[in-house]
Scaffold this motif. Structure first.
Motif, PDB file in Angstrom:
ATOM      1  N   ALA A 140       0.816  -1.214   0.000  1.00  0.00           N
ATOM      2  CA  ALA A 140       0.000   0.000   0.000  1.00  0.00           C
ATOM      3  C   ALA A 140       0.846   1.258   0.000  1.00  0.00           C
ATOM      4  CB  ALA A 140      -0.925  -0.013   1.221  1.00  0.00           C
ATOM      5  N   ASP A 141       2.050   1.181   0.553  1.00  0.00           N
ATOM      6  CA  ASP A 141       2.872   2.390   0.697  1.00  0.00           C
ATOM      7  C   ASP A 141       4.144   2.330  -0.144  1.00  0.00           C
ATOM      8  OD1 ASP A 141       4.012   0.345   2.062  1.00  0.00           O
ATOM      9  OD2 ASP A 141       4.474   1.486   3.872  1.00  0.00           O
ATOM     10  N   GLY A 142       4.122   1.546  -1.219  1.00  0.00           N
ATOM     11  CA  GLY A 142       5.322   1.471  -2.036  1.00  0.00           C
ATOM     12  C   GLY A 142       5.045   0.876  -3.396  1.00  0.00           C
ATOM     13  N   PRO A 143       6.056   0.847  -4.244  1.00  0.00           N
ATOM     14  CA  PRO A 143       5.875   0.304  -5.601  1.00  0.00           C
ATOM     15  C   PRO A 143       5.737  -1.215  -5.582  1.00  0.00           C
ATOM     16  CG  PRO A 143       8.180   0.831  -5.219  1.00  0.00           C
ATOM     17  CD  PRO A 143       7.433   1.318  -4.000  1.00  0.00           C
ATOM     18  N   ASP A 144       5.193  -1.748  -6.670  1.00  0.00           N
ATOM     19  CA  ASP A 144       5.112  -3.205  -6.822  1.00  0.00           C
ATOM     20  C   ASP A 144       6.514  -3.795  -6.904  1.00  0.00           C
ATOM     21  OD1 ASP A 144       2.435  -2.905  -6.835  1.00  0.00           O
ATOM     22  OD2 ASP A 144       2.149  -3.275  -8.982  1.00  0.00           O
ATOM     23  N   ARG A 145       6.627  -5.023  -6.419  1.00  0.00           N
ATOM     24  CA  ARG A 145       7.918  -5.709  -6.425  1.00  0.00           C
ATOM     25  C   ARG A 145       7.779  -7.031  -7.148  1.00  0.00           C
ATOM     26  NH1 ARG A 145      11.289  -7.651  -1.051  1.00  0.00           N
ATOM     27  NH2 ARG A 145      13.035  -8.633  -2.145  1.00  0.00           N
ATOM     28  N   ARG A 146       8.729  -7.330  -8.006  1.00  0.00           N
ATOM     29  CA  ARG A 146       8.727  -8.573  -8.779  1.00  0.00           C
ATOM     30  C   ARG A 146       9.557  -9.630  -8.061  1.00  0.00           C
ATOM     31  NH1 ARG A 146      11.626 -10.950 -13.199  1.00  0.00           N
ATOM     32  NH2 ARG A 146      10.269 -11.787 -14.827  1.00  0.00           N
ATOM     33  N   VAL A 147       8.960 -10.791  -7.806  1.00  0.00           N
ATOM     34  CA  VAL A 147       9.637 -11.886  -7.103  1.00  0.00           C
ATOM     35  C   VAL A 147       9.669 -13.094  -8.006  1.00  0.00           C
ATOM     36  CG1 VAL A 147       9.601 -13.411  -5.096  1.00  0.00           C
ATOM     37  CG2 VAL A 147       8.871 -11.026  -4.862  1.00  0.00           C
ATOM     38  N   GLU A 148      10.843 -13.682  -8.165  1.00  0.00           N
ATOM     39  CA  GLU A 148      11.003 -14.872  -8.993  1.00  0.00           C
ATOM     40  C   GLU A 148      11.161 -16.106  -8.102  1.00  0.00           C
ATOM     41  OE1 GLU A 148      14.262 -14.341 -11.639  1.00  0.00           O
ATOM     42  OE2 GLU A 148      13.225 -12.862 -12.900  1.00  0.00           O
ATOM     43  N   LEU A 149      10.371 -17.123  -8.383  1.00  0.00           N
ATOM     44  CA  LEU A 149      10.459 -18.405  -7.682  1.00  0.00           C
ATOM     45  C   LEU A 149      11.048 -19.442  -8.614  1.00  0.00           C
ATOM     46  CD1 LEU A 149       6.979 -18.528  -5.882  1.00  0.00           C
ATOM     47  CD2 LEU A 149       9.100 -17.459  -5.102  1.00  0.00           C
ATOM     48  N   TRP A 150      12.086 -20.135  -8.136  1.00  0.00           N
ATOM     49  CA  TRP A 150      12.760 -21.159  -8.962  1.00  0.00           C
ATOM     50  C   TRP A 150      12.520 -22.520  -8.365  1.00  0.00           C
ATOM     51  CZ3 TRP A 150      15.222 -19.783 -13.421  1.00  0.00           C
ATOM     52  CH2 TRP A 150      15.473 -18.409 -13.600  1.00  0.00           C
ATOM     53  N   ARG A 151      12.358 -23.506  -9.244  1.00  0.00           N
ATOM     54  CA  ARG A 151      12.183 -24.887  -8.799  1.00  0.00           C
ATOM     55  C   ARG A 151      13.526 -25.483  -8.425  1.00  0.00           C
ATOM     56  NH1 ARG A 151      10.365 -27.807 -13.325  1.00  0.00           N
ATOM     57  NH2 ARG A 151      10.568 -26.030 -14.683  1.00  0.00           N
TER      58      ARG A 151
END
Length: 361
Positions: free
Chosen positions: A350-361
């Protein structure tokens, strides 16, 4: 079914055995009894709808010579109602196929015929005897979108896996062939040691009680032979390992390794002696291991139902600064991103930019 959860909030694993009463859609409900000091008892119940199908797993078992592993596995699977078995022996004479009802005269060369199988099992096979086109089709059974087939290999004294260099199946193995070294003389009399991850996999669950299952693996007959695999590919799952022997990096030598490839699976046994688990027990645990493993591997061929993707976290609430662990589960293995590509999440605050998270197998 009782379960004890630690006061620190650590999870307790409860394994539930359930045999659906019929085919079709079966609704199951799991419920936790409310506690005296519980603030909200409405979230103590969860329901799932199971799609139950009476469908046999089609398996093709291939070897060059009738090794002990081949013989016991053939006999075991041929008696299983849930398995439809066909076999190929490269060195068999022409008349052998007439004496064995499971035996095919040759390895299937037509792509459509090979694609009709859910799981292909390769022992100490000579790949040159299968043909380049058939090997390519076997690889595509796993890699082709919408197929979701599975390959199983076990190590052999002559050709498996080193003799498979340069074949279409070599890149699908859960390790680089350069990481293989022979250490037979150093590894006599050892028991398979399931990893924590392995104990959660269907094939390694030989009993319904977790503590009893762990103890049972320590009572099965020891193995006498395996190859050394120095390292596995990124994303590969080590399900069992040698209890003491290690690689040059100090890691336990992997015995059973599973890798998801595209929509399918590749499983490798670093030994050809799982039949020794029959000593003192008959088919009881040997059969359970193999049948449950094959059923799991064949799930990629079944139509998916329900929610396609489920996203969850390891906790419901966090303190500031705590690490959040995400888990993504795909109901349909065909929806899993290809190897080398991550699952991408977008985390919004709510108080910041979107963040991209990568999940690896």
């Amino acid at each position: 079914m009782p379960a004890v959860v630690g006061e620190d909030g650590t999870a307790a694993v409860v394994r539930v055995s359930f045999r659906p009463p019929r085919e079709g859609r079966v609704r199951v409900q799991f419920e936790v009894e409310p506690q005296a000091d519980e603030a909200d008892a409405e979230n103590n119940r969860i329901e799932h709808v199971l799609n139950v199908r009476k469908q046999k797993v089609r398996v093709l078992l291939v070897d060059d010579l009738p090794s002990w592993e081949y013989r016991f596995l053939r006999d075991t699977l041929s008696r299983e109602e849930a398995i439809e078995l066909r076999t190929v022996l490269q060195s068999a004479d022409v008349g052998h196929a007439a004496q064995d009802s499971t035996q095919l005269p040759v390895f299937p060369v037509q792509r459509e015929e090979l694609f009709s199988y859910d799981v292909l099992i390769f022992g100490d096979v000579n790949p040159a005897g299968l043909g380049a086109a058939a090997l390519q089709s076997a690889a595509e059974l796993v890699t082709t979108p919408g197929r979701g087939g599975a390959l199983v290999f076990w190590a052999g004294a002559r050709r498996m896996p080193e003799g498979w260099r340069g074949t279409p199946l070599a890149p699908l193995l859960p390790f680089d062939l350069a990481a293989v070294r022979r250490r037979e003389a150093e590894l006599p009399g050892f028991r398979a040691a399931p990893t924590a991850l392995g104990l959660l996999s269907p094939g390694m669950q030989l009993t319904d009680e977790p503590d009893e299952n762990t103890a049972l693996w320590n009572r099965l007959a020891p193995l006498n032979w395996m190859i050394g695999i120095e390292s596995v590919r990124r994303g590969a799952r080590v399900l069992a390992e040698h209890p003491q022997a290690t690689s040059a990096d100090g890691e336990k030598l992997p015995l059973v390794v599973l890798q998801q490839v595209g929509a399918g699976w590749v499983l490798f046994h670093a030994t050809d002696e799982t039949h020794r688990w029959r000593i003192g027990w008959g088919d009881r645990y040997f059969a359970r291991y193999w049948v449950q493993t094959l059923r799991f591997l064949a799930r990629g061929r079944l139509p998916a139902g329900g929610r396609a993707v489920t996203l969850s976290t390891d906790q419901a609430e966090y303190q500031q600064g705590e690490e959040v662990r995400f888990r993504v589960r795909f109901a349909d293995p065909k929806a899993v991103p290809p190897d080398g590509e991550p699952v991408v999440l977008t985390v919004s605050a709510a108080d910041g930019p979107d963040r991209r998270v990568e999940l690896w197998r």
